[in-house]
Scaffold this motif. Structure first.
Motif, PDB file in Angstrom:
ATOM      1  N   THR A   1     -11.941   7.915  -6.218  1.00  0.00           N
ATOM      2  CA  THR A   1     -11.177   6.852  -6.844  1.00  0.00           C
ATOM      3  C   THR A   1     -11.079   5.660  -5.914  1.00  0.00           C
ATOM      4  OG1 THR A   1      -9.061   6.362  -7.901  1.00  0.00           O
ATOM      5  CG2 THR A   1      -8.984   7.739  -5.948  1.00  0.00           C
ATOM      6  N   LYS A   2     -10.735   4.512  -6.494  1.00  0.00           N
ATOM      7  CA  LYS A   2     -10.502   3.315  -5.702  1.00  0.00           C
ATOM      8  C   LYS A   2      -9.021   2.992  -5.759  1.00  0.00           C
ATOM      9  CE  LYS A   2     -11.936  -1.503  -5.109  1.00  0.00           C
ATOM     10  NZ  LYS A   2     -12.776  -2.606  -5.628  1.00  0.00           N
ATOM     11  N   LYS A   3      -8.408   2.841  -4.605  1.00  0.00           N
ATOM     12  CA  LYS A   3      -6.985   2.537  -4.530  1.00  0.00           C
ATOM     13  C   LYS A   3      -6.771   1.070  -4.154  1.00  0.00           C
ATOM     14  CE  LYS A   3      -5.195   6.468  -5.593  1.00  0.00           C
ATOM     15  NZ  LYS A   3      -4.423   6.582  -6.834  1.00  0.00           N
ATOM     16  N   ASP A   4      -5.636   0.524  -4.563  1.00  0.00           N
ATOM     17  CA  ASP A   4      -5.243  -0.827  -4.189  1.00  0.00           C
ATOM     18  C   ASP A   4      -3.922  -0.763  -3.421  1.00  0.00           C
ATOM     19  OD1 ASP A   4      -7.420  -2.119  -5.495  1.00  0.00           O
ATOM     20  OD2 ASP A   4      -6.402  -1.827  -7.413  1.00  0.00           O
ATOM     21  N   LEU A   5      -3.565  -1.863  -2.777  1.00  0.00           N
ATOM     22  CA  LEU A   5      -2.290  -1.942  -2.080  1.00  0.00           C
ATOM     23  C   LEU A   5      -1.150  -1.901  -3.093  1.00  0.00           C
ATOM     24  CD1 LEU A   5      -3.312  -4.884   0.255  1.00  0.00           C
ATOM     25  CD2 LEU A   5      -3.163  -2.479   0.927  1.00  0.00           C
ATOM     26  N   PHE A   6      -0.035  -1.278  -2.728  1.00  0.00           N
ATOM     27  CA  PHE A   6       1.124  -1.219  -3.618  1.00  0.00           C
ATOM     28  C   PHE A   6       2.210  -2.122  -3.044  1.00  0.00           C
ATOM     29  CE2 PHE A   6       5.048   0.686  -5.315  1.00  0.00           C
ATOM     30  CZ  PHE A   6       4.745   0.649  -6.672  1.00  0.00           C
ATOM     31  N   ILE A   7       2.371  -3.292  -3.660  1.00  0.00           N
ATOM     32  CA  ILE A   7       3.310  -4.300  -3.160  1.00  0.00           C
ATOM     33  C   ILE A   7       4.152  -4.827  -4.324  1.00  0.00           C
ATOM     34  CG2 ILE A   7       3.547  -6.555  -2.029  1.00  0.00           C
ATOM     35  CD1 ILE A   7       0.861  -6.015  -0.631  1.00  0.00           C
ATOM     36  N   ASN A   8       5.467  -4.830  -4.144  1.00  0.00           N
ATOM     37  CA  ASN A   8       6.400  -5.361  -5.144  1.00  0.00           C
ATOM     38  C   ASN A   8       6.242  -4.682  -6.512  1.00  0.00           C
ATOM     39  OD1 ASN A   8       8.587  -7.094  -5.696  1.00  0.00           O
ATOM     40  ND2 ASN A   8       7.226  -8.520  -6.760  1.00  0.00           N
ATOM     41  N   GLY A   9       5.960  -3.380  -6.496  1.00  0.00           N
ATOM     42  CA  GLY A   9       5.843  -2.630  -7.742  1.00  0.00           C
ATOM     43  C   GLY A   9       4.529  -2.826  -8.465  1.00  0.00           C
ATOM     44  N   ASN A  10       3.557  -3.514  -7.832  1.00  0.00           N
ATOM     45  CA  ASN A  10       2.257  -3.777  -8.466  1.00  0.00           C
ATOM     46  C   ASN A  10       1.129  -3.301  -7.567  1.00  0.00           C
ATOM     47  OD1 ASN A  10       3.294  -5.295 -10.779  1.00  0.00           O
ATOM     48  ND2 ASN A  10       3.831  -6.873  -9.268  1.00  0.00           N
ATOM     49  N   TRP A  11      -0.009  -3.013  -8.206  1.00  0.00           N
ATOM     50  CA  TRP A  11      -1.215  -2.637  -7.472  1.00  0.00           C
ATOM     51  C   TRP A  11      -1.998  -3.917  -7.198  1.00  0.00           C
ATOM     52  CZ3 TRP A  11      -1.142   2.057  -5.537  1.00  0.00           C
ATOM     53  CH2 TRP A  11      -0.357   3.034  -6.174  1.00  0.00           C
ATOM     54  N   ILE A  12      -2.128  -4.266  -5.914  1.00  0.00           N
ATOM     55  CA  ILE A  12      -2.725  -5.531  -5.494  1.00  0.00           C
ATOM     56  C   ILE A  12      -4.089  -5.276  -4.853  1.00  0.00           C
ATOM     57  CG2 ILE A  12      -2.419  -7.586  -4.059  1.00  0.00           C
ATOM     58  CD1 ILE A  12      -0.265  -7.291  -6.221  1.00  0.00           C
TER      59      ILE A  12
ATOM     60  N   ASN B   1       6.854  -0.299  -0.554  1.00  0.00           N
ATOM     61  CA  ASN B   1       5.547  -0.951  -0.480  1.00  0.00           C
ATOM     62  C   ASN B   1       4.646  -0.080   0.380  1.00  0.00           C
ATOM     63  OD1 ASN B   1       6.320  -3.865  -1.591  1.00  0.00           O
ATOM     64  ND2 ASN B   1       7.931  -3.205  -0.187  1.00  0.00           N
ATOM     65  N   VAL B   2       3.433   0.198  -0.107  1.00  0.00           N
ATOM     66  CA  VAL B   2       2.491   1.042   0.638  1.00  0.00           C
ATOM     67  C   VAL B   2       1.269   0.201   0.982  1.00  0.00           C
ATOM     68  CG1 VAL B   2       1.099   3.135   0.642  1.00  0.00           C
ATOM     69  CG2 VAL B   2       3.290   3.103  -0.574  1.00  0.00           C
ATOM     70  N   ILE B   3       1.021   0.061   2.267  1.00  0.00           N
ATOM     71  CA  ILE B   3      -0.109  -0.745   2.729  1.00  0.00           C
ATOM     72  C   ILE B   3      -0.943   0.050   3.723  1.00  0.00           C
ATOM     73  CG2 ILE B   3       0.824  -3.048   2.277  1.00  0.00           C
ATOM     74  CD1 ILE B   3       1.914  -3.093   5.100  1.00  0.00           C
ATOM     75  N   THR B   4      -2.248  -0.026   3.565  1.00  0.00           N
ATOM     76  CA  THR B   4      -3.164   0.712   4.436  1.00  0.00           C
ATOM     77  C   THR B   4      -4.043  -0.281   5.195  1.00  0.00           C
ATOM     78  OG1 THR B   4      -4.568   0.979   2.475  1.00  0.00           O
ATOM     79  CG2 THR B   4      -3.251   2.863   3.155  1.00  0.00           C
ATOM     80  N   GLY B   5      -4.503   0.153   6.347  1.00  0.00           N
ATOM     81  CA  GLY B   5      -5.343  -0.690   7.181  1.00  0.00           C
ATOM     82  C   GLY B   5      -5.199  -0.293   8.631  1.00  0.00           C
ATOM     83  N   THR B   6      -5.478  -1.218   9.523  1.00  0.00           N
ATOM     84  CA  THR B   6      -5.471  -0.886  10.948  1.00  0.00           C
ATOM     85  C   THR B   6      -4.055  -0.914  11.509  1.00  0.00           C
ATOM     86  OG1 THR B   6      -5.718  -3.161  11.706  1.00  0.00           O
ATOM     87  CG2 THR B   6      -7.748  -1.971  11.188  1.00  0.00           C
ATOM     88  N   GLY B   7      -3.816  -0.039  12.464  1.00  0.00           N
ATOM     89  CA  GLY B   7      -2.519  -0.006  13.120  1.00  0.00           C
ATOM     90  C   GLY B   7      -2.227  -1.294  13.853  1.00  0.00           C
ATOM     91  N   LYS B   8      -3.274  -1.922  14.390  1.00  0.00           N
ATOM     92  CA  LYS B   8      -3.099  -3.165  15.141  1.00  0.00           C
ATOM     93  C   LYS B   8      -2.531  -4.254  14.235  1.00  0.00           C
ATOM     94  CE  LYS B   8      -3.643  -5.782  18.777  1.00  0.00           C
ATOM     95  NZ  LYS B   8      -2.633  -5.678  19.834  1.00  0.00           N
ATOM     96  N   VAL B   9      -3.099  -4.395  13.035  1.00  0.00           N
ATOM     97  CA  VAL B   9      -2.649  -5.456  12.121  1.00  0.00           C
ATOM     98  C   VAL B   9      -1.298  -5.110  11.510  1.00  0.00           C
ATOM     99  CG1 VAL B   9      -3.143  -6.652   9.949  1.00  0.00           C
ATOM    100  CG2 VAL B   9      -4.979  -6.260  11.609  1.00  0.00           C
ATOM    101  N   ILE B  10      -1.202  -3.906  10.908  1.00  0.00           N
ATOM    102  CA  ILE B  10       0.012  -3.552  10.169  1.00  0.00           C
ATOM    103  C   ILE B  10       1.146  -3.180  11.116  1.00  0.00           C
ATOM    104  CG2 ILE B  10       1.017  -1.998   8.448  1.00  0.00           C
ATOM    105  CD1 ILE B  10      -1.804  -1.664   7.290  1.00  0.00           C
ATOM    106  N   GLY B  11       0.844  -2.304  12.063  1.00  0.00           N
ATOM    107  CA  GLY B  11       1.879  -1.833  12.978  1.00  0.00           C
ATOM    108  C   GLY B  11       2.510  -2.962  13.775  1.00  0.00           C
ATOM    109  N   ASP B  12       1.684  -3.821  14.356  1.00  0.00           N
ATOM    110  CA  ASP B  12       2.217  -4.921  15.170  1.00  0.00           C
ATOM    111  C   ASP B  12       3.096  -5.847  14.338  1.00  0.00           C
ATOM    112  OD1 ASP B  12       0.940  -3.910  17.328  1.00  0.00           O
ATOM    113  OD2 ASP B  12      -0.393  -5.609  17.680  1.00  0.00           O
TER     114      ASP B  12
END
Length: 476
Positions: A4-15, A204-215
């Motif tokens: 499957t292909k997932k999208d970011l979950f932001i403000n109750g929407n799939w972005i 809100n669920v966001i995926t990606g690199t720890g450097k970008v999101i975590g920082d």
């Protein structure tokens, strides 16, 4: 298989994201999903969304927060096998162990629903002080605001529940960054909570690199608290950057158990084998070090190895499988190097010590010095050391000779020895007549030294995620 292909979950929407990556199975190497990689701009959108939801969540009455969590529990129960398959696929967790995790996840959200209705303050006897006469006072606990949660791969649903559950119970919005290898569990949760009626932006669920999101989560002033489970190195970096934010850190461990003389090994051996090798040893409180009294050492080793050899290796989707693939090839290479290093320095590999594909065979090492990596560092793999001790006093010293201190266990028939262990072991939790791998989801859980700061367990996490306010009436 899930493809499957997932999208970011932001403000109750799939972005939709600008960029995606393939997620592969640790066991088979097959592609199981396409996962979005968030940019800093998208992380900012998630934080903005959570900030807008802050007042909504703060003003939501406790019974409504509890009702959302109760509906989530019902949905999890109805779709539990789907949740089990997700964990087994993305984490290579044997499906029977994944089923246990989903059951615990449901229980954790049940505790969160109950705890939402138990958040309260206390009255203060002001007349206990001379200047307090004629005054009445009480405290309340209030939500603190946007929480940033960073979670690991090893319990992709239950460790997320230990952050999301108390955040909702306390009335806080949350921005969640799941582990790169196990994002599907968190996107599944987002879908369920949306259907359960959680307000947009509250999760809100966001995926990606720890450097970008975590920082961004750690340094953005709108995020008032960080809850993190992972390595001591990353945890230390978070604390250094977080400033005055609330920080809860559940970090590393090389958990140990002591086996005293005079105990019946019948039930202890299977329990210790499970503690050492469940989910390939990729458990924060996995049993890594065993210290056995010299009077029963030889028998213990013989029976332990015999029990270990009964474990079935294979596909995580096979209900008969006990041990499957490590989370990455890199971890297989690392652990094989550690085993070889121990062997060259005089340790004896009595079983295991090799890999089949990405599966490291359950490995038992003897005569391991405390300076070897397999002893003093966190292996996070199906490796256990068994060392001989002359006394429990010696064992206490060996357990404490560690940079970590999450949990420890002791098996003994002597009440004085048990009480000594409770007093002398420098860890966050001491398990008497059990392995250190024991955890139920409402108990306080956390460690000392490089194992972290703060406590999880729903009630205790709620305390970390709320602020005490004092109200005083002057009736003079």
């Amino acid at each position: 298989m899930i493809k499957t292909k997932k999208d970011l979950f932001i403000n109750g929407n799939w972005i939709k994201a600008k960029e995606y990556r393939y997620l592969t199975s640790p066991y088979s190497g097959e592609v199981i999903a396409s996962i979005p990689i968030a940019t800093e701009q998208e992380v900012n959108l998630a934080i903005e969304s959570a900030e807008r939801a802050r007042e909504i969540m703060k003003e939501m009455p406790a019974y409504e927060r509890a009702a959302i969590l109760e509906r989530l529990v019902n949905m999890f129960e109805k779709r539990s096998e789907e949740a089990v398959e997700i964990i087994a696929l993305e984490a290579a967790k044997p499906i029977t162990t994944a089923r246990d995790e989903v059951a615990r996840t449901i229980q954790t959200y049940k505790f969160a629903a109950e705890e939402a209705k138990r958040i309260h303050g206390e009255t203060i006897p002001m007349d206990a002080a001379p200047g307090g006469r004629g005054r009445a006072a009480y405290t309340v606990r209030e939500s603190i605001g946007v929480i940033g949660a960073i979670t690991p791969f090893n319990f992709p649903m239950n460790l997320v529940a230990h952050k999301v559950g108390p955040a909702i119970a306390a009335g806080n919005p949350i921005v969640l960054k799941p582990a790169s290898q196990t994002p599907l569990s968190s996107y599944f949760l987002a879908e369920l909570l949306h259907d359960a009626g959680l307000p947009p932006g509250a999760l809100n669920v966001i995926t990606g690199t720890g450097k970008v999101i975590g920082d961004k989560l750690v340094t953005d002033p709108r995020v008032v608290a960080i809850t993190f489970t992972g390595s001591p190195e990353v945890g230390t970096d978070i604390r250094n950057k977080a400033g005055l934010k609330r920080v809860t850190l559940e970090l590393g461990s090389n958990a140990a158990v002591i086996v005293d003389k005079g105990v019946d090994l019948g039930n202890i051996i299977p329990r210790c084998v499970k503690g050492a090798f469940s989910f390939q040893g990729q458990v924060c409180i996995s049993l890594q070090r065993i210290y056995v009294h010299e009077d029963i050492y030889n028998v213990f080793v013989e029976k332990f190895v015999e029990e270990t050899k009964q474990l079935k290796i294979g596909n995580p989707l096979d209900p008969e499988t006990d041990v499957s693939a490590l989370i990455s090839k890199k971890d297989v290479e690392r652990t094989l190097n550690w085993i070889e290093e121990a062997r060259q320095e005089g340790a004896e590999v009595i079983t295991g010590g090799a890999a089949e594909g990405n599966i490291l065979l359950p490995t038992v090492l003897l005569n391991v010095s405390s300076s070897m990596k397999v002893s003093c560092q966190e292996v996070f793999a199906p490796i256990v050391i068994i060392n001989k001790v002359q006394s429990t006093k010696e064992a206490f010293e060996l357990v404490n000779h560690s940079r970590y201190g999450l949990q420890a266990g002791i098996y003994t028939e002597n009440i004085h020895t048990a009480l000594d262990a409770a007093e002398r072991l420098h860890v966050g939790g001491v398990m008497i007549n059990d392995i250190p791998t024991f955890r139920v989801d409402h108990m306080p859980y956390g460690g000392v030294k490089e194992s972290g700061i703060g406590r999880e367990g729903i009630k205790y996490a709620v305390e970390e995620m709320t602020e005490m306010k004092l109200i005083v009436f002057n009736r003079n």
